[in-house]
Design a protein around this motif. Structure first.
Motif, PDB file in Angstrom:
ATOM      1  N   ILE A 224       0.835  -1.205   0.000  1.00 56.40           N
ATOM      2  CA  ILE A 224       0.000   0.000   0.000  1.00 56.40           C
ATOM      3  C   ILE A 224       0.871   1.256   0.000  1.00 56.40           C
ATOM      4  N   ASP A 225       1.895   1.277   0.845  1.00 53.87           N
ATOM      5  CA  ASP A 225       2.791   2.441   0.898  1.00 53.87           C
ATOM      6  C   ASP A 225       3.547   2.626  -0.412  1.00 53.87           C
ATOM      7  N   LEU A 226       3.948   1.528  -1.018  1.00 52.38           N
ATOM      8  CA  LEU A 226       4.684   1.609  -2.278  1.00 52.38           C
ATOM      9  C   LEU A 226       3.793   2.170  -3.386  1.00 52.38           C
ATOM     10  N   ALA A 227       2.524   1.784  -3.388  1.00 56.71           N
ATOM     11  CA  ALA A 227       1.596   2.337  -4.376  1.00 56.71           C
ATOM     12  C   ALA A 227       1.492   3.854  -4.235  1.00 56.71           C
ATOM     13  N   MET A 228       1.486   4.349  -3.019  1.00 58.71           N
ATOM     14  CA  MET A 228       1.428   5.797  -2.797  1.00 58.71           C
ATOM     15  C   MET A 228       2.707   6.482  -3.259  1.00 58.71           C
ATOM     16  N   GLU A 229       3.855   5.835  -3.085  1.00 60.15           N
ATOM     17  CA  GLU A 229       5.102   6.417  -3.585  1.00 60.15           C
ATOM     18  C   GLU A 229       5.100   6.446  -5.115  1.00 60.15           C
ATOM     19  N   CYS A 230       4.497   5.443  -5.716  1.00 61.23           N
ATOM     20  CA  CYS A 230       4.369   5.401  -7.168  1.00 61.23           C
ATOM     21  C   CYS A 230       3.484   6.542  -7.665  1.00 61.23           C
ATOM     22  N   VAL A 231       2.395   6.785  -6.951  1.00 65.79           N
ATOM     23  CA  VAL A 231       1.498   7.890  -7.303  1.00 65.79           C
ATOM     24  C   VAL A 231       2.227   9.225  -7.214  1.00 65.79           C
ATOM     25  N   GLU A 232       2.989   9.396  -6.157  1.00 63.19           N
ATOM     26  CA  GLU A 232       3.717  10.650  -5.962  1.00 63.19           C
ATOM     27  C   GLU A 232       4.730  10.890  -7.086  1.00 63.19           C
ATOM     28  N   ALA A 233       5.359   9.810  -7.548  1.00 61.31           N
ATOM     29  CA  ALA A 233       6.350   9.949  -8.626  1.00 61.31           C
ATOM     30  C   ALA A 233       5.692  10.158  -9.976  1.00 61.31           C
ATOM     31  N   ASN A 234       4.380   9.882 -10.075  1.00 57.93           N
ATOM     32  CA  ASN A 234       3.693   9.965 -11.371  1.00 57.93           C
ATOM     33  C   ASN A 234       2.627  11.056 -11.402  1.00 57.93           C
ATOM     34  N   GLN A 235       2.864  12.132 -10.687  1.00 58.56           N
ATOM     35  CA  GLN A 235       1.967  13.277 -10.759  1.00 58.56           C
ATOM     36  C   GLN A 235       2.121  13.965 -12.112  1.00 58.56           C
ATOM     37  N   GLY A 236       1.063  14.594 -12.574  1.00 59.29           N
ATOM     38  CA  GLY A 236       1.128  15.299 -13.852  1.00 59.29           C
ATOM     39  C   GLY A 236       0.533  14.488 -14.986  1.00 59.29           C
ATOM     40  N   PRO A 237       0.367  15.121 -16.138  1.00 58.17           N
ATOM     41  CA  PRO A 237      -0.293  14.459 -17.279  1.00 58.17           C
ATOM     42  C   PRO A 237       0.465  13.255 -17.832  1.00 58.17           C
ATOM     43  N   GLU A 238       1.778  13.225 -17.640  1.00 54.51           N
ATOM     44  CA  GLU A 238       2.582  12.122 -18.160  1.00 54.51           C
ATOM     45  C   GLU A 238       2.639  10.932 -17.200  1.00 54.51           C
ATOM     46  N   GLY A 239       2.046  11.106 -16.024  1.00 53.11           N
ATOM     47  CA  GLY A 239       2.116  10.059 -15.008  1.00 53.11           C
ATOM     48  C   GLY A 239       1.329   8.815 -15.383  1.00 53.11           C
ATOM     49  N   GLN A 240       1.821   7.676 -14.983  1.00 52.02           N
ATOM     50  CA  GLN A 240       1.189   6.389 -15.262  1.00 52.02           C
ATOM     51  C   GLN A 240       0.527   5.848 -13.990  1.00 52.02           C
ATOM     52  N   PRO A 241      -0.541   5.053 -14.128  1.00 55.09           N
ATOM     53  CA  PRO A 241      -1.184   4.480 -12.936  1.00 55.09           C
ATOM     54  C   PRO A 241      -0.369   3.330 -12.355  1.00 55.09           C
ATOM     55  N   CYS A 242      -0.613   3.071 -11.101  1.00 54.85           N
ATOM     56  CA  CYS A 242      -0.002   1.921 -10.416  1.00 54.85           C
ATOM     57  C   CYS A 242      -1.099   0.896 -10.158  1.00 54.85           C
ATOM     58  N   THR A 243      -0.826  -0.351 -10.481  1.00 52.61           N
ATOM     59  CA  THR A 243      -1.812  -1.416 -10.280  1.00 52.61           C
ATOM     60  C   THR A 243      -1.363  -2.329  -9.139  1.00 52.61           C
ATOM     61  N   ILE A 244      -2.239  -2.482  -8.164  1.00 58.69           N
ATOM     62  CA  ILE A 244      -1.983  -3.411  -7.060  1.00 58.69           C
ATOM     63  C   ILE A 244      -2.586  -4.759  -7.420  1.00 58.69           C
ATOM     64  N   VAL A 245      -1.738  -5.776  -7.483  1.00 55.02           N
ATOM     65  CA  VAL A 245      -2.184  -7.144  -7.766  1.00 55.02           C
ATOM     66  C   VAL A 245      -2.282  -7.879  -6.434  1.00 55.02           C
ATOM     67  N   LEU A 246      -3.471  -8.316  -6.087  1.00 60.22           N
ATOM     68  CA  LEU A 246      -3.656  -8.898  -4.764  1.00 60.22           C
ATOM     69  C   LEU A 246      -4.401 -10.212  -4.836  1.00 60.22           C
ATOM     70  N   ARG A 247      -4.062 -11.070  -3.905  1.00 62.15           N
ATOM     71  CA  ARG A 247      -4.715 -12.380  -3.806  1.00 62.15           C
ATOM     72  C   ARG A 247      -5.668 -12.413  -2.629  1.00 62.15           C
ATOM     73  N   THR A 248      -5.190 -12.031  -1.448  1.00 61.68           N
ATOM     74  CA  THR A 248      -5.982 -12.112  -0.222  1.00 61.68           C
ATOM     75  C   THR A 248      -6.287 -10.715   0.291  1.00 61.68           C
ATOM     76  N   LEU A 249      -7.540 -10.456   0.573  1.00 61.13           N
ATOM     77  CA  LEU A 249      -7.951  -9.154   1.095  1.00 61.13           C
ATOM     78  C   LEU A 249      -7.823  -9.126   2.612  1.00 61.13           C
ATOM     79  N   HIS A 250      -7.445  -7.968   3.136  1.00 63.78           N
ATOM     80  CA  HIS A 250      -7.433  -7.746   4.576  1.00 63.78           C
ATOM     81  C   HIS A 250      -8.066  -6.387   4.864  1.00 63.78           C
ATOM     82  N   TRP A 251      -8.588  -6.257   6.066  1.00 60.96           N
ATOM     83  CA  TRP A 251      -9.216  -4.994   6.458  1.00 60.96           C
ATOM     84  C   TRP A 251      -8.151  -3.917   6.660  1.00 60.96           C
ATOM     85  N   THR A 252      -8.451  -2.727   6.203  1.00 58.02           N
ATOM     86  CA  THR A 252      -7.581  -1.571   6.434  1.00 58.02           C
ATOM     87  C   THR A 252      -8.369  -0.529   7.211  1.00 58.02           C
ATOM     88  N   VAL A 253      -7.677   0.239   8.024  1.00 60.57           N
ATOM     89  CA  VAL A 253      -8.334   1.281   8.814  1.00 60.57           C
ATOM     90  C   VAL A 253      -7.717   2.632   8.468  1.00 60.57           C
TER      91      VAL A 253
END
Length: 525
Positions: A224-253
């Motif tokens: 989750i934290d890495l996805a946010m760092e990816c978002v921060e590095a990809n701000q602006g029109p040239e930025g690319q999305p980050c995809t989280i590939v997950l198998r097991t879901l867990h609750w987040t607060v």
């Protein structure tokens, strides 16, 4: 492995060796300082995972007050913001300097092998002995091979007792298995584990992520934290999305408040933990747990209702099928970074749930025949702490780590009943791992000072089996030694061993309804 040619006859270097200078190693060094231990740290700094497995954005998931030593408070402990990993490292360094612990620590000293040189008959490898044995026999029981500064030579040391504080995280990445010709070797982009990502400086990490299609495999805190760092590095029109590939879901607060109530009321008070099973409970307590099971499930549903209201989990297909209490009982809960779902709403973070996946030349392919194009794939798939131990431990002790439940059987979360003259710290999880490590260190210090005796091996094994069976009943994710739903009872038992009062509060009201933390376990007398 160290070679026999490098081995010289060893005399007793110190009574106690501590392997690892992370949080557990530092706590052990402080509590055992009167024995003048030698602490071997493989890296060039103390701090463990906070030093070597943290991102630039990594923060503590609990408040400062819940993550501090009993005798060394944070200078700004009432600050409501979660401290960064840099602040935590500063705190740990200040603690080590304040108690003059650095003199015990040998940096750049990697333990590459451990040999048993004690009484083999007394150790009784079959585990049939009645008593655990003498903890401090006055002569070497273990020899430790240490490699300094990655040199080819090895120095041997001898000790009566070893405290293993290498922990379950860092050093050895857990890599998924792939079908033949469908592993990372066929992918034309870059594949790395979070352990490799943590070694990058900020400029290099931004360069890795910026303008790239990134897939992060995993859905725990590191992913989750890495996805946010990816978002921060990809701000602006040239930025690319980050995809989280997950198998097991867990609750987040999103934070530690539920419908206006502090989170600790639900799981961190003596009253709230009364509704949960604990090891060694009597028949009456067992019946009461059954009677109050609707209350236990009701609390879980109450929290789930808030999380579903506060976070768009259903919108993104992220609602777990299991109850929230199972994530608490297995220490799986994670704090969601601020603005995480805002970025998802913008399309900067995407989600793909899949049971099976593998690589193709331009990305990832899934069992439903869908594909995901990627330039970078980061594996946030965890670490293999057991493998770290197996590398250095000799047989037959190495085989004792392979337990059917995958949980190392540790009496009081510290002593393996079948491994002589050795303790393990940092292998039990709770809502505050620093607090757990410190109280286990206190317990170990009193044990080594002969303030109390261990029970028989049979009784210790029985206790550990009860804990493992309890975890199996509490959560489907039991393959983690988590004590969060009975942490106060766990501490009660250690206090009784030590000779302390198990009730640590000043009044019965605070005893029942206020949270328990490190400050409640300051040394008595």
């Amino acid at each position: 492995m160290a070679t026999q040619q490098n081995r010289e006859p060893t005399s007793l270097a110190s009574k106690i060796a501590i392997i690892g200078a992370g949080v557990s190693g530092i706590a052990a060094a402080k509590q055992l300082s009167h024995h003048n231990p030698i602490v071997f740290e493989a890296s060039n700094s103390i701090g463990g995972v906070w030093r070597h497995c943290s991102y630039h954005s990594t923060k503590l998931q609990s408040s400062r007050r819940d993550y501090e030593f009993t005798d060394f408070h944070w200078p700004d402990r009432d600050n409501p913001e979660f401290p960064s990993h840099v602040q935590i490292l500063d705190y740990l360094h200040s603690y080590a300097e304040h108690f003059d612990l650095l003199k015990y620590i040998k940096l750049n000293s990697k333990v590459v092998e451990i040999r048993f040189v004690g009484d083999r008959e007394a150790a009784d490898f079959g585990g049939l002995a009645v008593d655990y044995g003498t903890l401090m026999p006055g002569q070497p029981v273990w020899e430790v091979a240490v490699q300094t500064n990655e040199s080819d030579t090895v120095q041997w040391y001898a000790f009566e007792f070893i405290v293993v504080c290498t922990g379950k995280y860092g050093d050895v990445p857990k890599i998924p298995a792939f079908p033949r010709n469908k592993g990372p070797e066929v992918f034309k982009g870059k594949v790395l584990h979070t352990l490799d990502y943590c070694k990058l400086d900020q400029e290099a990490s931004v360069e890795l992520l910026k303008g790239k299609k990134v897939a992060v495999v995993g859905y725990k805190k590191s992913a989750i934290d890495l996805a946010m760092e990816c978002v921060e590095a990809n701000q602006g029109p040239e930025g690319q999305p980050c995809t989280i590939v997950l198998r097991t879901l867990h609750w987040t607060v999103p934070h530690y408040w539920i419908w206006g109530l502090p989170f600790f009321l639900f799981y961190s008070t003596r009253f709230s933990q009364f509704f949960h099973e604990r090891p060694n409970q009597g028949l009456l307590k067992t019946l009461l747990c059954l009677m109050f099971s609707p209350m236990r499930h009701g609390i879980s549903k109450f929290i789930e209702s808030y999380l579903l209201w506060k976070q768009p989990l259903e919108k993104y297909g992220l609602k777990p099928e299991h109850p929230f209490v199972e994530d608490i009982a297995s220490c799986q809960m994670a704090i969601m970074p601020e603005n995480f779902f805002c970025e998802a709403d913008k399309g900067k973070i995407r989600f793909k749930r899949a049971s099976e996946w593998w690589f193709w030349d331009r990305g990832i392919e899934f069992e439903d025949n869908s594909i995901l194009e990627a330039d970078v794939v980061v594996l946030a798939t965890g670490f293999d702490g057991k493998k770290k131990l197996k590398i250095i431990l000799p047989e037959p002790f190495r085989s004792l780590l392979d337990y059917p439940s995958d949980i190392m059987p540790l009496y009081r979360g510290t002593i393996h009943p079948l491994i002589p003259n050795m303790a393990f710290l940092g292998y039990v999880e709770s809502l505050s791992n620093l607090h757990s490590s410190e109280i286990h260190s206190m317990w170990l210090s009193h044990l080594l000072d002969d303030k109390f005796k261990l029970p028989s091996i049979e009784m210790m094994l029985s206790q550990t089996l009860k804990e493992i069976e309890l975890m199996k009943r509490s959560t489907r994710f039991y393959k983690r030694h988590c004590i969060s739903t009975y942490s106060i009872n766990h501490a009660d038992e250690m206090c009784k061993d030590i000779g302390w009062s198990s009730w640590r509060k000043k009044s019965w009201i605070s005893e029942a309804f206020s949270s328990y933390g490190s400050e409640d376990y300051e040394k008595e007398g």
